[in-house]
Design a protein around this motif. Structure first.
Motif, PDB file in Angstrom:
ATOM      1  N   PHE A   5       0.843  -1.199   0.000  1.00  0.00           N
ATOM      2  CA  PHE A   5       0.000   0.000   0.000  1.00  0.00           C
ATOM      3  C   PHE A   5       0.880   1.252   0.000  1.00  0.00           C
ATOM      4  CE2 PHE A   5      -2.770  -3.149   2.143  1.00  0.00           C
ATOM      5  CZ  PHE A   5      -3.849  -3.121   1.272  1.00  0.00           C
ATOM      6  N   PRO A   6       1.701   1.432  -1.058  1.00  0.00           N
ATOM      7  CA  PRO A   6       2.566   2.615  -1.081  1.00  0.00           C
ATOM      8  C   PRO A   6       1.734   3.895  -1.178  1.00  0.00           C
ATOM      9  CG  PRO A   6       2.566   1.556  -3.227  1.00  0.00           C
ATOM     10  CD  PRO A   6       1.792   0.665  -2.295  1.00  0.00           C
ATOM     11  N   ALA A   7       2.310   4.994  -0.740  1.00  0.00           N
ATOM     12  CA  ALA A   7       1.604   6.273  -0.766  1.00  0.00           C
ATOM     13  C   ALA A   7       1.357   6.717  -2.208  1.00  0.00           C
ATOM     14  CB  ALA A   7       2.399   7.322  -0.015  1.00  0.00           C
ATOM     15  N   THR A   8       0.093   6.951  -2.519  1.00  0.00           N
ATOM     16  CA  THR A   8      -0.316   7.509  -3.803  1.00  0.00           C
ATOM     17  C   THR A   8      -1.198   8.711  -3.501  1.00  0.00           C
ATOM     18  OG1 THR A   8      -2.352   6.212  -3.991  1.00  0.00           O
ATOM     19  CG2 THR A   8      -0.319   5.182  -4.829  1.00  0.00           C
ATOM     20  N   GLU A   9      -1.800   9.275  -4.516  1.00  0.00           N
ATOM     21  CA  GLU A   9      -2.710  10.402  -4.285  1.00  0.00           C
ATOM     22  C   GLU A   9      -4.000   9.958  -3.608  1.00  0.00           C
ATOM     23  OE1 GLU A   9      -3.450  12.921  -7.626  1.00  0.00           O
ATOM     24  OE2 GLU A   9      -1.320  13.058  -8.121  1.00  0.00           O
ATOM     25  N   THR A  10      -4.299   8.652  -3.652  1.00  0.00           N
ATOM     26  CA  THR A  10      -5.582   8.178  -3.130  1.00  0.00           C
ATOM     27  C   THR A  10      -5.506   7.276  -1.905  1.00  0.00           C
ATOM     28  OG1 THR A  10      -5.572   6.326  -4.693  1.00  0.00           O
ATOM     29  CG2 THR A  10      -6.716   8.344  -5.379  1.00  0.00           C
ATOM     30  N   GLU A  11      -4.337   6.668  -1.627  1.00  0.00           N
ATOM     31  CA  GLU A  11      -4.249   5.774  -0.464  1.00  0.00           C
ATOM     32  C   GLU A  11      -2.804   5.574  -0.026  1.00  0.00           C
ATOM     33  OE1 GLU A  11      -5.951   2.079  -1.919  1.00  0.00           O
ATOM     34  OE2 GLU A  11      -3.980   1.293  -2.377  1.00  0.00           O
ATOM     35  N   ALA A  12      -2.664   5.142   1.223  1.00  0.00           N
ATOM     36  CA  ALA A  12      -1.366   4.771   1.792  1.00  0.00           C
ATOM     37  C   ALA A  12      -1.637   3.883   2.997  1.00  0.00           C
ATOM     38  CB  ALA A  12      -0.572   6.000   2.209  1.00  0.00           C
ATOM     39  N   GLY A  13      -0.683   2.998   3.302  1.00  0.00           N
ATOM     40  CA  GLY A  13      -0.864   2.098   4.434  1.00  0.00           C
ATOM     41  C   GLY A  13       0.380   2.034   5.303  1.00  0.00           C
ATOM     42  N   PHE A  14       0.156   1.909   6.610  1.00  0.00           N
ATOM     43  CA  PHE A  14       1.240   1.857   7.586  1.00  0.00           C
ATOM     44  C   PHE A  14       0.922   0.832   8.661  1.00  0.00           C
ATOM     45  CE2 PHE A  14       1.378   6.015   5.735  1.00  0.00           C
ATOM     46  CZ  PHE A  14       2.729   6.236   5.538  1.00  0.00           C
ATOM     47  N   HIS A  15       1.984   0.282   9.227  1.00  0.00           N
ATOM     48  CA  HIS A  15       1.848  -0.533  10.429  1.00  0.00           C
ATOM     49  C   HIS A  15       2.267   0.330  11.613  1.00  0.00           C
ATOM     50  CE1 HIS A  15       0.887  -4.331   8.639  1.00  0.00           C
ATOM     51  NE2 HIS A  15       1.951  -4.294   7.857  1.00  0.00           N
ATOM     52  N   VAL A  16       1.460   0.281  12.644  1.00  0.00           N
ATOM     53  CA  VAL A  16       1.775   0.892  13.931  1.00  0.00           C
ATOM     54  C   VAL A  16       1.686  -0.261  14.917  1.00  0.00           C
ATOM     55  CG1 VAL A  16       1.184   2.664  15.615  1.00  0.00           C
ATOM     56  CG2 VAL A  16       0.728   3.067  13.181  1.00  0.00           C
ATOM     57  N   GLY A  17       2.846  -0.852  15.206  1.00  0.00           N
ATOM     58  CA  GLY A  17       2.828  -2.094  15.980  1.00  0.00           C
ATOM     59  C   GLY A  17       2.106  -3.162  15.181  1.00  0.00           C
ATOM     60  N   GLU A  18       1.115  -3.789  15.772  1.00  0.00           N
ATOM     61  CA  GLU A  18       0.335  -4.833  15.108  1.00  0.00           C
ATOM     62  C   GLU A  18      -0.891  -4.276  14.389  1.00  0.00           C
ATOM     63  OE1 GLU A  18       1.198  -8.127  14.949  1.00  0.00           O
ATOM     64  OE2 GLU A  18       3.056  -7.474  15.905  1.00  0.00           O
ATOM     65  N   THR A  19      -1.093  -2.979  14.449  1.00  0.00           N
ATOM     66  CA  THR A  19      -2.273  -2.350  13.857  1.00  0.00           C
ATOM     67  C   THR A  19      -1.945  -1.785  12.480  1.00  0.00           C
ATOM     68  OG1 THR A  19      -3.131  -1.792  16.040  1.00  0.00           O
ATOM     69  CG2 THR A  19      -4.020  -0.543  14.197  1.00  0.00           C
ATOM     70  N   THR A  20      -2.879  -1.907  11.559  1.00  0.00           N
ATOM     71  CA  THR A  20      -2.743  -1.321  10.228  1.00  0.00           C
ATOM     72  C   THR A  20      -3.514  -0.013  10.205  1.00  0.00           C
ATOM     73  OG1 THR A  20      -2.553  -3.489   9.201  1.00  0.00           O
ATOM     74  CG2 THR A  20      -3.216  -1.661   7.770  1.00  0.00           C
ATOM     75  N   VAL A  21      -2.848   1.057   9.772  1.00  0.00           N
ATOM     76  CA  VAL A  21      -3.495   2.352   9.597  1.00  0.00           C
ATOM     77  C   VAL A  21      -3.491   2.656   8.105  1.00  0.00           C
ATOM     78  CG1 VAL A  21      -3.382   4.831  10.074  1.00  0.00           C
ATOM     79  CG2 VAL A  21      -2.782   3.189  11.870  1.00  0.00           C
ATOM     80  N   MET A  22      -4.681   2.795   7.547  1.00  0.00           N
ATOM     81  CA  MET A  22      -4.836   3.134   6.134  1.00  0.00           C
ATOM     82  C   MET A  22      -5.315   4.573   6.024  1.00  0.00           C
ATOM     83  SD  MET A  22      -4.003   0.441   4.347  1.00  0.00           S
ATOM     84  CE  MET A  22      -4.575   1.007   2.750  1.00  0.00           C
ATOM     85  N   ILE A  23      -4.779   5.262   5.031  1.00  0.00           N
ATOM     86  CA  ILE A  23      -5.216   6.627   4.733  1.00  0.00           C
ATOM     87  C   ILE A  23      -5.848   6.587   3.348  1.00  0.00           C
ATOM     88  CG2 ILE A  23      -4.542   9.036   4.479  1.00  0.00           C
ATOM     89  CD1 ILE A  23      -1.832   8.240   5.771  1.00  0.00           C
ATOM     90  N   PHE A  24      -7.029   7.177   3.234  1.00  0.00           N
ATOM     91  CA  PHE A  24      -7.724   7.247   1.948  1.00  0.00           C
ATOM     92  C   PHE A  24      -8.083   8.688   1.640  1.00  0.00           C
ATOM     93  CE2 PHE A  24      -8.624   2.938   3.437  1.00  0.00           C
ATOM     94  CZ  PHE A  24      -8.256   2.199   2.325  1.00  0.00           C
ATOM     95  N   LYS A  25      -8.106   9.002   0.362  1.00  0.00           N
ATOM     96  CA  LYS A  25      -8.505  10.331  -0.088  1.00  0.00           C
ATOM     97  C   LYS A  25      -9.934  10.596   0.364  1.00  0.00           C
ATOM     98  CE  LYS A  25      -7.882  13.989  -2.778  1.00  0.00           C
ATOM     99  NZ  LYS A  25      -6.932  15.010  -2.423  1.00  0.00           N
TER     100      LYS A  25
END
Length: 133
Positions: free
Chosen positions: A30-50
């Motif tokens: 989930f690389p950073a694009t104009e519409t989405e990005a994904g990260f792990h914070v410990g065992e949790t997944t944080v997704m960012i969406f436009k």
């Protein structure tokens, strides 16, 4: 079971850069694009969406960011020094201080935090403070 937190942003790439510089771990699929990005914070997944994405997948309108938070996102770190270091780094990247730097009401917990570029409130806890001194 894994928890996924989905956040929306007006500028996905700007918020993704903030999170990556802060220390969140990017997810290669989930690389950073104009519409989405994904990260792990410990065992949790944080997704960012436009902003506007959620309305495409659920039949409800999402709230826009407001000066009053509707959720407090929290994670823990092993020491007060590390927690305060994260807050200082967040501020240096354009975030704001949550203005909480104190022992929590629950004995043995220290509380601090920051507000990110989109207005999300992040609380950082240090547990068992007495053991960390």
């Amino acid at each position: 079971m894994n928890l996924w937190i989905n956040l929306y942003a007006r500028d996905v790439q700007k918020l993704a850069h903030f999170y990556q510089e802060l220390g969140f771990q990017p997810i290669p699929t989930f690389p950073a694009t104009e519409t989405e990005a994904g990260f792990h914070v410990g065992e949790t997944t944080v997704m960012i969406f436009k902003q506007g994405f959620f309305e495409q997948v659920i039949p409800h309108t999402m709230r826009t960011p407001s000066p009053h938070p509707t959720v407090l996102l929290s994670f823990d770190l092993p020491s007060i020094e590390e927690a305060e270091g994260w807050v200082k780094k967040a501020i240096s990247l354009g975030g704001q201080d949550l203005n909480v730097h104190e022992m929590a009401k629950k004995p043995g917990f220290y509380n601090t935090g920051f507000i990110d570029l989109e207005g999300y409130y992040w609380n950082i806890l240090v547990r068992e403070v007495a053991k960390n001194k």
